[in-house]
Scaffold this motif. Sequence first.
Motif, PDB file in Angstrom:
ATOM      1  N   PRO A 278      36.834  32.201  38.405  1.00  0.00           N
ATOM      2  CA  PRO A 278      36.812  31.409  37.166  1.00  0.00           C
ATOM      3  C   PRO A 278      37.873  31.860  36.170  1.00  0.00           C
ATOM      4  N   ASP A 279      38.324  30.911  35.350  1.00  0.00           N
ATOM      5  CA  ASP A 279      39.414  31.185  34.423  1.00  0.00           C
ATOM      6  C   ASP A 279      39.074  32.232  33.367  1.00  0.00           C
ATOM      7  N   TRP A 280      37.773  32.450  33.134  1.00  0.00           N
ATOM      8  CA  TRP A 280      37.427  33.405  32.074  1.00  0.00           C
ATOM      9  C   TRP A 280      37.515  34.871  32.531  1.00  0.00           C
ATOM     10  N   LEU A 281      37.728  35.110  33.823  1.00  0.00           N
ATOM     11  CA  LEU A 281      37.884  36.492  34.285  1.00  0.00           C
ATOM     12  C   LEU A 281      39.274  36.999  33.925  1.00  0.00           C
ATOM     13  N   THR A 282      39.336  38.198  33.379  1.00  0.00           N
ATOM     14  CA  THR A 282      40.618  38.807  33.020  1.00  0.00           C
ATOM     15  C   THR A 282      41.130  39.660  34.183  1.00  0.00           C
ATOM     16  N   PRO A 283      42.438  39.907  34.227  1.00  0.00           N
ATOM     17  CA  PRO A 283      42.965  40.806  35.258  1.00  0.00           C
ATOM     18  C   PRO A 283      42.307  42.182  35.210  1.00  0.00           C
ATOM     19  N   GLU A 284      41.955  42.647  33.998  1.00  0.00           N
ATOM     20  CA  GLU A 284      41.330  43.959  33.869  1.00  0.00           C
ATOM     21  C   GLU A 284      39.949  43.977  34.515  1.00  0.00           C
ATOM     22  N   LEU A 285      39.172  42.898  34.314  1.00  0.00           N
ATOM     23  CA  LEU A 285      37.846  42.833  34.921  1.00  0.00           C
ATOM     24  C   LEU A 285      37.958  42.788  36.442  1.00  0.00           C
ATOM     25  N   VAL A 286      38.904  42.017  36.954  1.00  0.00           N
ATOM     26  CA  VAL A 286      39.068  41.931  38.407  1.00  0.00           C
ATOM     27  C   VAL A 286      39.540  43.271  38.967  1.00  0.00           C
ATOM     28  N   ALA A 287      40.399  43.977  38.239  1.00  0.00           N
ATOM     29  CA  ALA A 287      40.854  45.294  38.691  1.00  0.00           C
ATOM     30  C   ALA A 287      39.668  46.254  38.811  1.00  0.00           C
ATOM     31  N   GLU A 288      38.740  46.176  37.862  1.00  0.00           N
ATOM     32  CA  GLU A 288      37.530  46.997  37.945  1.00  0.00           C
ATOM     33  C   GLU A 288      36.693  46.611  39.155  1.00  0.00           C
ATOM     34  N   ALA A 289      36.591  45.300  39.413  1.00  0.00           N
ATOM     35  CA  ALA A 289      35.822  44.825  40.563  1.00  0.00           C
ATOM     36  C   ALA A 289      36.448  45.317  41.866  1.00  0.00           C
ATOM     37  N   ILE A 290      37.774  45.311  41.941  1.00  0.00           N
ATOM     38  CA  ILE A 290      38.461  45.804  43.140  1.00  0.00           C
ATOM     39  C   ILE A 290      38.153  47.280  43.352  1.00  0.00           C
ATOM     40  N   ALA A 291      38.218  48.062  42.273  1.00  0.00           N
ATOM     41  CA  ALA A 291      37.943  49.498  42.379  1.00  0.00           C
ATOM     42  C   ALA A 291      36.516  49.751  42.870  1.00  0.00           C
ATOM     43  N   LYS A 292      35.556  48.978  42.370  1.00  0.00           N
ATOM     44  CA  LYS A 292      34.166  49.147  42.797  1.00  0.00           C
ATOM     45  C   LYS A 292      33.986  48.713  44.248  1.00  0.00           C
ATOM     46  N   ALA A 293      34.642  47.609  44.636  1.00  0.00           N
ATOM     47  CA  ALA A 293      34.477  47.083  45.989  1.00  0.00           C
ATOM     48  C   ALA A 293      35.062  48.014  47.046  1.00  0.00           C
ATOM     49  N   MET A 294      36.050  48.815  46.686  1.00  0.00           N
ATOM     50  CA  MET A 294      36.691  49.711  47.655  1.00  0.00           C
ATOM     51  C   MET A 294      35.721  50.729  48.231  1.00  0.00           C
ATOM     52  N   ALA A 295      34.628  51.007  47.524  1.00  0.00           N
ATOM     53  CA  ALA A 295      33.634  51.952  48.040  1.00  0.00           C
ATOM     54  C   ALA A 295      32.948  51.390  49.283  1.00  0.00           C
ATOM     55  N   LYS A 296      32.797  50.072  49.352  1.00  0.00           N
ATOM     56  CA  LYS A 296      32.137  49.433  50.497  1.00  0.00           C
ATOM     57  C   LYS A 296      33.131  48.815  51.477  1.00  0.00           C
ATOM     58  N   ALA A 297      34.258  48.354  50.950  1.00  0.00           N
ATOM     59  CA  ALA A 297      35.263  47.681  51.782  1.00  0.00           C
ATOM     60  C   ALA A 297      36.632  48.246  51.428  1.00  0.00           C
ATOM     61  N   PRO A 298      37.084  49.268  52.152  1.00  0.00           N
ATOM     62  CA  PRO A 298      38.370  49.900  51.815  1.00  0.00           C
ATOM     63  C   PRO A 298      39.531  48.921  51.720  1.00  0.00           C
ATOM     64  N   ALA A 299      39.483  47.822  52.514  1.00  0.00           N
ATOM     65  CA  ALA A 299      40.571  46.839  52.467  1.00  0.00           C
ATOM     66  C   ALA A 299      40.639  46.120  51.126  1.00  0.00           C
ATOM     67  N   ALA A 300      39.626  46.321  50.265  1.00  0.00           N
ATOM     68  CA  ALA A 300      39.668  45.710  48.933  1.00  0.00           C
ATOM     69  C   ALA A 300      40.898  46.150  48.156  1.00  0.00           C
ATOM     70  N   GLY A 301      41.461  47.292  48.528  1.00  0.00           N
ATOM     71  CA  GLY A 301      42.676  47.756  47.869  1.00  0.00           C
ATOM     72  C   GLY A 301      43.867  46.855  48.126  1.00  0.00           C
ATOM     73  N   LEU A 302      43.756  45.973  49.132  1.00  0.00           N
ATOM     74  CA  LEU A 302      44.835  45.026  49.434  1.00  0.00           C
ATOM     75  C   LEU A 302      44.704  43.727  48.643  1.00  0.00           C
ATOM     76  N   VAL A 303      43.574  43.550  47.962  1.00  0.00           N
ATOM     77  CA  VAL A 303      43.326  42.300  47.233  1.00  0.00           C
ATOM     78  C   VAL A 303      44.190  42.245  45.986  1.00  0.00           C
ATOM     79  N   ARG A 304      44.774  41.084  45.737  1.00  0.00           N
ATOM     80  CA  ARG A 304      45.522  40.867  44.499  1.00  0.00           C
ATOM     81  C   ARG A 304      44.928  39.666  43.767  1.00  0.00           C
ATOM     82  N   PHE A 305      45.110  39.647  42.464  1.00  0.00           N
ATOM     83  CA  PHE A 305      44.605  38.579  41.599  1.00  0.00           C
ATOM     84  C   PHE A 305      45.805  37.766  41.160  1.00  0.00           C
ATOM     85  N   GLU A 306      45.809  36.467  41.508  1.00  0.00           N
ATOM     86  CA  GLU A 306      47.014  35.662  41.290  1.00  0.00           C
ATOM     87  C   GLU A 306      46.625  34.212  41.019  1.00  0.00           C
ATOM     88  N   ARG A 307      47.474  33.522  40.311  1.00  0.00           N
ATOM     89  CA  ARG A 307      47.261  32.106  40.046  1.00  0.00           C
ATOM     90  C   ARG A 307      48.128  31.280  40.986  1.00  0.00           C
TER      91      ARG A 307
END
Length: 205
Positions: free
Chosen positions: A106-135
């Motif tokens: 959703p458009d209301w998510l900020t890059p900072e919030l998604v970066a936090e989500a990526i960091a949290k997800a890496m604990a369960k899915a190491p490949a989350a470090g490959l995820v990028r946030f882009e329009r």
Amino acid sequence: MAEKYDVKRELPSYTAPRGRFEIIEVPEHAYCMVDGHGDPNTAPEYAAAVAALYAVSYAAKFQSKRELDRDYVVGPLEGLWSADDPAAFVTREKSAWSWTMMIWQPDWLTPELVAEAIAKAMAKAPAAGLVRFERLAEGSSVQTLHVGPYDDEGPTLARLHHEFMPEHGLRFNGRHHEVYLGDPRRTAPEKLRTILRQPVARRAE
């Protein structure tokens, strides 16, 4: 309690007619994305990419609900596909495919919030470090709804590439895009629903 936002209900680009092509304008959207290459049925990195996208997307959803008090349904899996020869999609030569798998955000998510989500997800899915946030802005596109197994898409894509686009003076203007409305883990192959989309532009006269 406010109803959850569901992109599949809210945006016209997430619905398509079955049995015919339509030309639509697809607005710019934000996505979490992972790139890769090879047969999605056999490439280990494909499964890892999909798992990472869902891990990040659900982490972002829970943060949005907790920190912003805004809840939503996680979007469907989507894929951008390309090959040196577009005929590889008609012939289903999957080893030649390059892909970017992605999930709408959703458009209301900020890059900072998604970066936090990526960091949290890496604990369960190491490949989350490959995820990028882009329009992504696709603009004018042709799409249709395919019902059935993914490997049965070839004839529809052949009609799109060799009949509909030439007849309407259109050329390719972006990567082949698929939106997976059905979950292959829970849906019989003959009932799978997939939006097939091709960004296009007018051919020069």
